[in-house]
Write an enzyme that holds these catalytic residues in place. Structure first.
Site, PDB file in Angstrom:
ATOM      1  CE  LYS A  77      24.295  44.211  27.058  1.00 49.66           C
ATOM      2  NZ  LYS A  77      22.841  44.327  27.139  1.00 49.66           N
ATOM      3  CE1 TYR A 118      23.693  47.875  28.967  1.00 44.93           C
ATOM      4  CE2 TYR A 118      23.621  45.862  30.240  1.00 44.93           C
ATOM      5  CZ  TYR A 118      23.000  46.765  29.414  1.00 44.93           C
ATOM      6  OH  TYR A 118      21.708  46.569  29.039  1.00 44.93           O
ATOM      7  CG  LEU A 135      22.104  44.753  22.160  1.00 43.91           C
ATOM      8  CD1 LEU A 135      23.097  45.909  22.203  1.00 43.91           C
ATOM      9  CD2 LEU A 135      21.956  44.139  23.535  1.00 43.91           C
ATOM     10  CD  GLU A 148      16.319  46.013  21.168  1.00 44.19           C
ATOM     11  OE1 GLU A 148      17.023  44.989  21.230  1.00 44.19           O
ATOM     12  OE2 GLU A 148      16.797  47.162  21.094  1.00 44.19           O
TER      13      GLU A 148
HETATM   14  N1  PDD Z   1      19.945  42.844  28.064  1.00 43.94           N
HETATM   15  N2  PDD Z   1      17.966  43.916  23.501  1.00 43.94           N
HETATM   16  C1  PDD Z   1      18.189  44.718  24.550  1.00 43.94           C
HETATM   17  C2  PDD Z   1      17.634  46.103  24.508  1.00 43.94           C
HETATM   18  C3  PDD Z   1      18.943  44.259  25.654  1.00 43.94           C
HETATM   19  O1  PDD Z   1      19.167  45.080  26.697  1.00 43.94           O
HETATM   20  C4  PDD Z   1      19.418  42.924  25.656  1.00 43.94           C
HETATM   21  C5  PDD Z   1      20.253  42.389  26.784  1.00 43.94           C
HETATM   22  C6  PDD Z   1      19.143  42.111  24.539  1.00 43.94           C
HETATM   23  C7  PDD Z   1      19.628  40.690  24.443  1.00 43.94           C
HETATM   24  O2  PDD Z   1      21.014  40.629  24.241  1.00 43.94           O
HETATM   25  P1  PDD Z   1      21.871  39.380  24.747  1.00 43.94           P
HETATM   26  O3  PDD Z   1      21.246  38.174  24.158  1.00 43.94           O
HETATM   27  O4  PDD Z   1      23.205  39.636  24.209  1.00 43.94           O
HETATM   28  O5  PDD Z   1      21.788  39.377  26.252  1.00 43.94           O
HETATM   29  C8  PDD Z   1      18.427  42.647  23.474  1.00 43.94           C
HETATM   30  C9  PDD Z   1      20.776  42.424  29.166  1.00 43.94           C
HETATM   31  C10 PDD Z   1      20.656  40.972  29.492  1.00 43.94           C
HETATM   32  C11 PDD Z   1      20.516  43.316  30.369  1.00 43.94           C
HETATM   33  O6  PDD Z   1      20.378  44.502  30.130  1.00 43.94           O
HETATM   34  O7  PDD Z   1      20.479  42.849  31.504  1.00 43.94           O
END
Ligand code: PDD
Length: 287
Positions: free
Chosen positions: A151, A33, A207, A183
């Site tokens: 992801k 996703y 991620l 994280e």
């Molecule tokens: N989450 N780490 C994890 C485990 C994440 O699920 C996310 C993003 C990030 C940040 O990635 P980015 O900057 O590309 O959004 C880091 C999204 C926003 C979600 O699951 O809703």
């Protein structure tokens, strides 16, 4: 709410959108996703998300059914038909729905990926209360699988982490592996010490955040010092400031960690400035 959503080539009212019970996303979390933020009706960091989507698909050998232009058109059509001003677009691609449950992957020639996109409206997203006040975080052990760089929709543990945080009176959790922060449950984690921004280096353990890449680039351009290295919870509790980044939180201060205030327990000066720079710069390239 009756959104228009996208399912496998069709724009439908959300109540009419259907996916098979044999879909591998549903049965096996065999799906990836992306979440792209929308501010003022425009997509933030769209290309970053599409590039990472391709990488996630490649790692799992799922075919990407669309070109960048096609993805962009679908995103824009959803923004428009739902009058989306601030919020985000959720996109999911699964390996599809073969006609039975089987651990073995279906032949991609016979089974097309399932594609679902929908909007989430969050009015005033850029001025959320948590951005002003900062959030409280607890630490939990990181027991996720070893390919967190992909992801996938395998989000049970992050979801449990948010619930553990809620039960502890906090907003979120930072995960810890071998004594070091990996994280946040849905965001990347950072501390600031003596003017230096410290965050874990990229690997399969986290991620590769699109917001992370942008924030580090802007920080570098603003001559801020960046250290990509491991840090512990104790070091974070002694830091001057701390924060998280994600497509939906942008840059959000962390003011408390495991019940201990970080500095004064209020957002400092560097993190709010970084948030300002991030929002300003990413709006320039929003499409
Ligand atoms: N989450 N780490 C994890 C485990 C994440 O699920 C996310 C993003 C990030 C940040 O990635 P980015 O900057 O590309 O959004 C880091 C999204 C926003 C979600 O699951 O809703």
């Amino acid at each position: 709410m009756n959104r228009t959503v996208y399912v496998n080539g069709e724009y439908l009212p959300e109540t009419e959108a259907k996916v098979s019970i044999f879909d591998r996303g549903f049965l096996m979390a065999d799906a990836v996703y992306e979440v792209t933020s929308v501010l003022g009706g425009k997509l933030i960091d769209f290309d970053g998300h599409i590039v990472r989507l391709q990488r996630s698909l490649d790692e799992l050998e799922i075919n990407n059914p669309y070109t960048r232009e096609e993805w962009l058109n679908i995103h824009r059509e959803l923004v428009q038909s739902n009058d989306l001003v601030d919020g985000g677009i959720y996109l999911q691609i699964s390996r599809g729905a073969p006609n039975d449950r089987d651990f073995v992957w279906p032949d991609p020639e016979m089974t097309a990926p399932t594609v679902v996109l929908f909007t989430q409206s969050k009015p005033g997203l850029a001025n959320s209360p948590s951005a002003q006040a900062g959030i409280k975080v607890i630490s939990i052990e990181d027991i996720r699988w070893g390919r967190r760089d992909i992801k996938t929709v395998q989000l049970l543990y992050p979801s449990m982490g948010k619930m553990m945080a809620q039960k502890a009176g906090a907003d979120d959790a930072w995960m810890v592996q071998d004594g070091h922060v990996t994280e946040g449950t849905s965001n990347n984690a950072y501390i600031v010490k003596d003017g230096s921004i410290i965050t874990r280096a990229l690997s399969n353990n986290i991620l590769h955040g699109i917001t992370r890449a942008a924030v580090l680039r802007f920080a570098d351009e603003a001559q801020m010092k960046i250290e990509e290295r491991n840090f512990t919870i104790e070091e974070a509790q002694q830091a001057d400031e701390a924060f998280i980044t994600s497509a939906s939180a942008f840059v959000t201060p962390v003011v408390e960690l495991d019940g201990q205030k970080i500095s004064s327990g209020a957002p400092g000066s560097i993190v709010p400035r970084l948030r300002e720079i991030y929002l300003e710069e990413s709006m320039k390239t929003a499409i």
